[in-house]
Design an enzyme around this catalytic site. Sequence first.
Site, PDB file in Angstrom:
ATOM      1  N   ASN A  32     -17.172  62.916  69.921  1.00 56.86           N
ATOM      2  CA  ASN A  32     -18.387  63.005  69.096  1.00 56.86           C
ATOM      3  C   ASN A  32     -18.550  61.754  68.235  1.00 56.86           C
ATOM      4  OD1 ASN A  32     -16.454  63.335  67.146  1.00 56.86           O
ATOM      5  ND2 ASN A  32     -17.370  65.157  66.210  1.00 56.86           N
ATOM      6  N   ASP A  58     -19.144  67.817  70.203  1.00 52.66           N
ATOM      7  CA  ASP A  58     -18.219  68.155  69.124  1.00 52.66           C
ATOM      8  C   ASP A  58     -17.249  69.210  69.665  1.00 52.66           C
ATOM      9  OD1 ASP A  58     -16.849  69.100  66.962  1.00 52.66           O
ATOM     10  OD2 ASP A  58     -18.602  69.238  65.651  1.00 52.66           O
ATOM     11  N   SER A 124       3.072  63.474  67.984  1.00 57.22           N
ATOM     12  CA  SER A 124       3.472  62.351  67.133  1.00 57.22           C
ATOM     13  C   SER A 124       4.918  62.488  66.699  1.00 57.22           C
ATOM     14  CB  SER A 124       2.571  62.346  65.895  1.00 57.22           C
ATOM     15  OG  SER A 124       3.046  61.422  64.950  1.00 57.22           O
ATOM     16  N   THR A 126       5.781  61.952  63.910  1.00 58.85           N
ATOM     17  CA  THR A 126       5.703  62.486  62.553  1.00 58.85           C
ATOM     18  C   THR A 126       6.206  63.938  62.518  1.00 58.85           C
ATOM     19  OG1 THR A 126       4.286  62.424  60.612  1.00 58.85           O
ATOM     20  CG2 THR A 126       3.329  63.390  62.557  1.00 58.85           C
ATOM     21  N   TYR A 148      -0.914  67.084  58.338  1.00 63.01           N
ATOM     22  CA  TYR A 148      -1.223  66.457  59.632  1.00 63.01           C
ATOM     23  C   TYR A 148      -0.105  66.720  60.628  1.00 63.01           C
ATOM     24  CZ  TYR A 148      -1.242  62.750  63.149  1.00 63.01           C
ATOM     25  OH  TYR A 148      -1.168  62.063  64.336  1.00 63.01           O
ATOM     26  N   LYS A 152       0.142  69.043  64.317  1.00 59.24           N
ATOM     27  CA  LYS A 152       0.699  68.623  65.621  1.00 59.24           C
ATOM     28  C   LYS A 152       1.708  69.655  66.113  1.00 59.24           C
ATOM     29  CE  LYS A 152      -1.478  64.832  66.417  1.00 59.24           C
ATOM     30  NZ  LYS A 152      -2.504  64.864  67.450  1.00 59.24           N
ATOM     31  N   ASN A 197      -4.401  52.196  56.334  1.00 56.40           N
ATOM     32  CA  ASN A 197      -3.145  52.503  55.645  1.00 56.40           C
ATOM     33  C   ASN A 197      -1.937  52.035  56.440  1.00 56.40           C
ATOM     34  OD1 ASN A 197      -4.264  54.031  53.459  1.00 56.40           O
ATOM     35  ND2 ASN A 197      -4.741  55.618  54.976  1.00 56.40           N
ATOM     36  N   ASN A 198      -2.152  51.816  57.741  1.00 55.18           N
ATOM     37  CA  ASN A 198      -1.021  51.454  58.604  1.00 55.18           C
ATOM     38  C   ASN A 198      -0.754  49.951  58.532  1.00 55.18           C
ATOM     39  OD1 ASN A 198      -2.304  53.961  60.612  1.00 55.18           O
ATOM     40  ND2 ASN A 198      -0.232  54.036  59.828  1.00 55.18           N
TER      41      ASN A 198
HETATM   42  P1  NAD Z   1      -8.807  57.956  66.725  1.00 51.21           P
HETATM   43  O1  NAD Z   1      -9.337  58.586  65.491  1.00 51.21           O
HETATM   44  O2  NAD Z   1      -9.106  56.517  66.956  1.00 51.21           O
HETATM   45  O3  NAD Z   1      -9.298  58.781  68.011  1.00 51.21           O
HETATM   46  C1  NAD Z   1      -9.583  60.154  67.952  1.00 51.21           C
HETATM   47  C2  NAD Z   1     -10.926  60.357  68.634  1.00 51.21           C
HETATM   48  O4  NAD Z   1     -11.251  61.767  68.556  1.00 51.21           O
HETATM   49  C3  NAD Z   1     -12.062  59.590  67.941  1.00 51.21           C
HETATM   50  O5  NAD Z   1     -12.799  58.860  68.905  1.00 51.21           O
HETATM   51  C4  NAD Z   1     -12.904  60.694  67.316  1.00 51.21           C
HETATM   52  O6  NAD Z   1     -14.286  60.356  67.275  1.00 51.21           O
HETATM   53  C5  NAD Z   1     -12.623  61.871  68.229  1.00 51.21           C
HETATM   54  N1  NAD Z   1     -12.840  63.161  67.595  1.00 51.21           N
HETATM   55  C6  NAD Z   1     -12.357  63.585  66.406  1.00 51.21           C
HETATM   56  N2  NAD Z   1     -12.830  64.822  66.125  1.00 51.21           N
HETATM   57  C7  NAD Z   1     -13.624  65.184  67.183  1.00 51.21           C
HETATM   58  C8  NAD Z   1     -14.408  66.335  67.483  1.00 51.21           C
HETATM   59  N3  NAD Z   1     -14.480  67.383  66.648  1.00 51.21           N
HETATM   60  N4  NAD Z   1     -15.083  66.357  68.643  1.00 51.21           N
HETATM   61  C9  NAD Z   1     -15.036  65.309  69.519  1.00 51.21           C
HETATM   62  N5  NAD Z   1     -14.322  64.186  69.258  1.00 51.21           N
HETATM   63  C10 NAD Z   1     -13.630  64.135  68.117  1.00 51.21           C
HETATM   64  O7  NAD Z   1      -7.236  58.211  66.731  1.00 51.21           O
HETATM   65  P2  NAD Z   1      -6.118  57.548  67.640  1.00 51.21           P
HETATM   66  O8  NAD Z   1      -5.317  56.641  66.782  1.00 51.21           O
HETATM   67  O9  NAD Z   1      -6.705  57.061  68.882  1.00 51.21           O
HETATM   68  O10 NAD Z   1      -5.219  58.828  67.920  1.00 51.21           O
HETATM   69  C11 NAD Z   1      -5.444  59.653  69.053  1.00 51.21           C
HETATM   70  C12 NAD Z   1      -4.504  60.844  68.970  1.00 51.21           C
HETATM   71  O11 NAD Z   1      -3.166  60.379  68.915  1.00 51.21           O
HETATM   72  C13 NAD Z   1      -4.723  61.700  67.735  1.00 51.21           C
HETATM   73  O12 NAD Z   1      -4.570  63.049  68.080  1.00 51.21           O
HETATM   74  C14 NAD Z   1      -3.599  61.268  66.810  1.00 51.21           C
HETATM   75  O13 NAD Z   1      -3.212  62.321  65.951  1.00 51.21           O
HETATM   76  C15 NAD Z   1      -2.500  60.950  67.800  1.00 51.21           C
HETATM   77  N6  NAD Z   1      -1.522  59.989  67.274  1.00 51.21           N
HETATM   78  C16 NAD Z   1      -1.980  58.790  66.778  1.00 51.21           C
HETATM   79  C17 NAD Z   1      -1.067  57.888  66.242  1.00 51.21           C
HETATM   80  C18 NAD Z   1      -1.542  56.553  65.679  1.00 51.21           C
HETATM   81  O14 NAD Z   1      -0.781  55.899  64.992  1.00 51.21           O
HETATM   82  N7  NAD Z   1      -2.768  56.113  65.972  1.00 51.21           N
HETATM   83  C19 NAD Z   1       0.296  58.203  66.209  1.00 51.21           C
HETATM   84  C20 NAD Z   1       0.715  59.423  66.740  1.00 51.21           C
HETATM   85  C21 NAD Z   1      -0.215  60.315  67.266  1.00 51.21           C
HETATM   86  C1  UD1 Z   2       2.452  56.574  59.258  1.00 49.68           C
HETATM   87  C2  UD1 Z   2       2.444  58.042  58.918  1.00 49.68           C
HETATM   88  C3  UD1 Z   2       2.784  58.831  60.178  1.00 49.68           C
HETATM   89  C4  UD1 Z   2       1.808  58.482  61.309  1.00 49.68           C
HETATM   90  C5  UD1 Z   2       1.867  56.978  61.533  1.00 49.68           C
HETATM   91  C6  UD1 Z   2       0.920  56.505  62.606  1.00 49.68           C
HETATM   92  C7  UD1 Z   2       3.104  58.230  56.565  1.00 49.68           C
HETATM   93  C8  UD1 Z   2       4.193  58.587  55.620  1.00 49.68           C
HETATM   94  N1  UD1 Z   2       3.419  58.296  57.858  1.00 49.68           N
HETATM   95  O1  UD1 Z   2       3.744  56.255  59.735  1.00 49.68           O
HETATM   96  O2  UD1 Z   2       2.729  60.207  59.914  1.00 49.68           O
HETATM   97  O3  UD1 Z   2       2.168  59.159  62.490  1.00 49.68           O
HETATM   98  O4  UD1 Z   2       1.537  56.299  60.317  1.00 49.68           O
HETATM   99  O5  UD1 Z   2      -0.416  56.658  62.201  1.00 49.68           O
HETATM  100  O6  UD1 Z   2       1.989  57.910  56.172  1.00 49.68           O
HETATM  101  N2  UD1 Z   2       4.143  49.427  55.062  1.00 49.68           N
HETATM  102  C9  UD1 Z   2       4.222  48.462  54.075  1.00 49.68           C
HETATM  103  N3  UD1 Z   2       3.072  48.064  53.466  1.00 49.68           N
HETATM  104  C10 UD1 Z   2       1.847  48.574  53.812  1.00 49.68           C
HETATM  105  C11 UD1 Z   2       1.782  49.558  54.858  1.00 49.68           C
HETATM  106  C12 UD1 Z   2       2.958  49.963  55.450  1.00 49.68           C
HETATM  107  O7  UD1 Z   2       5.308  47.993  53.718  1.00 49.68           O
HETATM  108  O8  UD1 Z   2       0.840  48.177  53.233  1.00 49.68           O
HETATM  109  C13 UD1 Z   2       5.390  49.858  55.722  1.00 49.68           C
HETATM  110  C14 UD1 Z   2       5.661  51.337  55.544  1.00 49.68           C
HETATM  111  O9  UD1 Z   2       6.467  51.551  54.428  1.00 49.68           O
HETATM  112  C15 UD1 Z   2       6.394  51.649  56.859  1.00 49.68           C
HETATM  113  C16 UD1 Z   2       5.883  50.636  57.852  1.00 49.68           C
HETATM  114  O10 UD1 Z   2       5.239  49.625  57.102  1.00 49.68           O
HETATM  115  O11 UD1 Z   2       7.755  51.433  56.678  1.00 49.68           O
HETATM  116  C17 UD1 Z   2       4.903  51.238  58.834  1.00 49.68           C
HETATM  117  O12 UD1 Z   2       3.914  51.935  58.093  1.00 49.68           O
HETATM  118  P1  UD1 Z   2       2.716  52.697  58.812  1.00 49.68           P
HETATM  119  O13 UD1 Z   2       2.032  51.769  59.727  1.00 49.68           O
HETATM  120  O14 UD1 Z   2       1.907  53.362  57.742  1.00 49.68           O
HETATM  121  O15 UD1 Z   2       3.448  53.772  59.741  1.00 49.68           O
HETATM  122  P2  UD1 Z   2       4.482  54.944  59.364  1.00 49.68           P
HETATM  123  O16 UD1 Z   2       4.795  54.951  57.930  1.00 49.68           O
HETATM  124  O17 UD1 Z   2       5.625  54.833  60.283  1.00 49.68           O
END
Ligand code: NAD
Ligand code: UD1
Length: 336
Positions: A32, A58, A124, A126, A148, A152, A197-198
Amino acid sequence: MRVLVAGGAGYIGSHVTLALVRAGYVPIVVDNFSNSRRSVINRLKLISGSDIKCRDVDLTNLADVVRVFQEEVPAAVIHLAGLKSVAQSTAYPLNYYISNLSITFNILSAMTCIDCGEIIFSSSATIYGEPRYLPIDEEHKASPLNPYGRTKLYQEGIIQDWADSNSRASAIFLRYFNPVGADASSLIGDAPTGAPNNLLPILGDVAMGVRSEVTVFGCDYPTRDGTCERDYIHVSDLAQAHVAALQCQKLHGTEVFNVGTGRGVTVREAIDTYSKILGRPLAERLGERRTGDAAASIAANSKIITRLDWRPQLGFEDACRDDFNWRNKLDDLIDV
Ligand code: NAD
Ligand code: UD1
């Protein structure tokens, strides 16, 4: 073979869709666009040279989900759709439970309606919470630390119950470690809406001048240089793991696989590697530890290597290079 990709326009889903086309599957993206851009579909067509079918639905709406499954009749489903911010899930837990769980209920209900029995689910690392030992294998206790992560774990449980009740069903849970990087075409990649945030998107922001510096969250961890260590998996390798999961010999029931490289990279090493790609040092400052961060998180990946014949092909430097190239193109691409 027709494969429905729920969330196929997102960061990981777009790379999975591309990997499917390249492996000869016919993906049907269902999204969506709540956290992705419509232009991703055109960019996927450009890279793959194929038409990519996309349904704007959706997935929390059961009637719409059943209708799209009845019309598309997929042989398998890759389920990546949902909300994924740890911070947002802590602020709005009910939104996370309602959205992520209802998407899964609806997908399983629609699969049951059309007698589709094969699902691969984006889980994940996580889910493991604070690691009790390293590297983390699939037997490690699941003990998520935030809503979150609990969505999962609950989704895995719901899918497992569904698979156990259906003699033709098979479910594979892929527990991703830290996905990073972008496709080598630089036409798709991570484009977080709002401030990221990542770590990798933040390094990209500093490289592009969107942010003045990166804060290192803690330098007194028990790791080789005091900063946190993570297992960063290139998103193209991660996408390929989904193809391997589709191709494996299916047994009735459920299987869990970690998807990681088995190697850790510290925050210090990550900044140094990105700086090397950039050709100049990224500005940084030392900050406090971030609440909830584990010192290290590294996958034991022998199960996926042995059972799915998958192994990572790309390293962290490749991921930084691909991320940087993608970030350079991003502003021009959003509406392409
Ligand atoms: P993303 O947000 O880029 O992709 C998710 C997609 O789902 C988006 O395109 C969004 O528009 C769609 N979506 C959300 N709600 C919806 C709804 N109600 N109907 C239809 N579409 C919907 O996220 P991503 O990083 O590509 O992650 C994909 C999956 O992998 C997620 O389930 C996430 O939890 C999991 N995951 C991601 C990470 C990461 O670091 N990116 C790590 C571990 C697991
Ligand atoms: C985070 C989430 C995790 C999720 C994952 C992928 C938390 C506690 N965990 O993991 O649940 O599955 O993202 O989306 O939020 N770091 C810095 N400075 C920054 C940002 C990050 O030092 O500005 C460090 C963090 O402390 C960490 C590493 O970089 O050690 C990676 O961070 P991040 O990318 O947020 O991933 P995770 O913490 O592993």
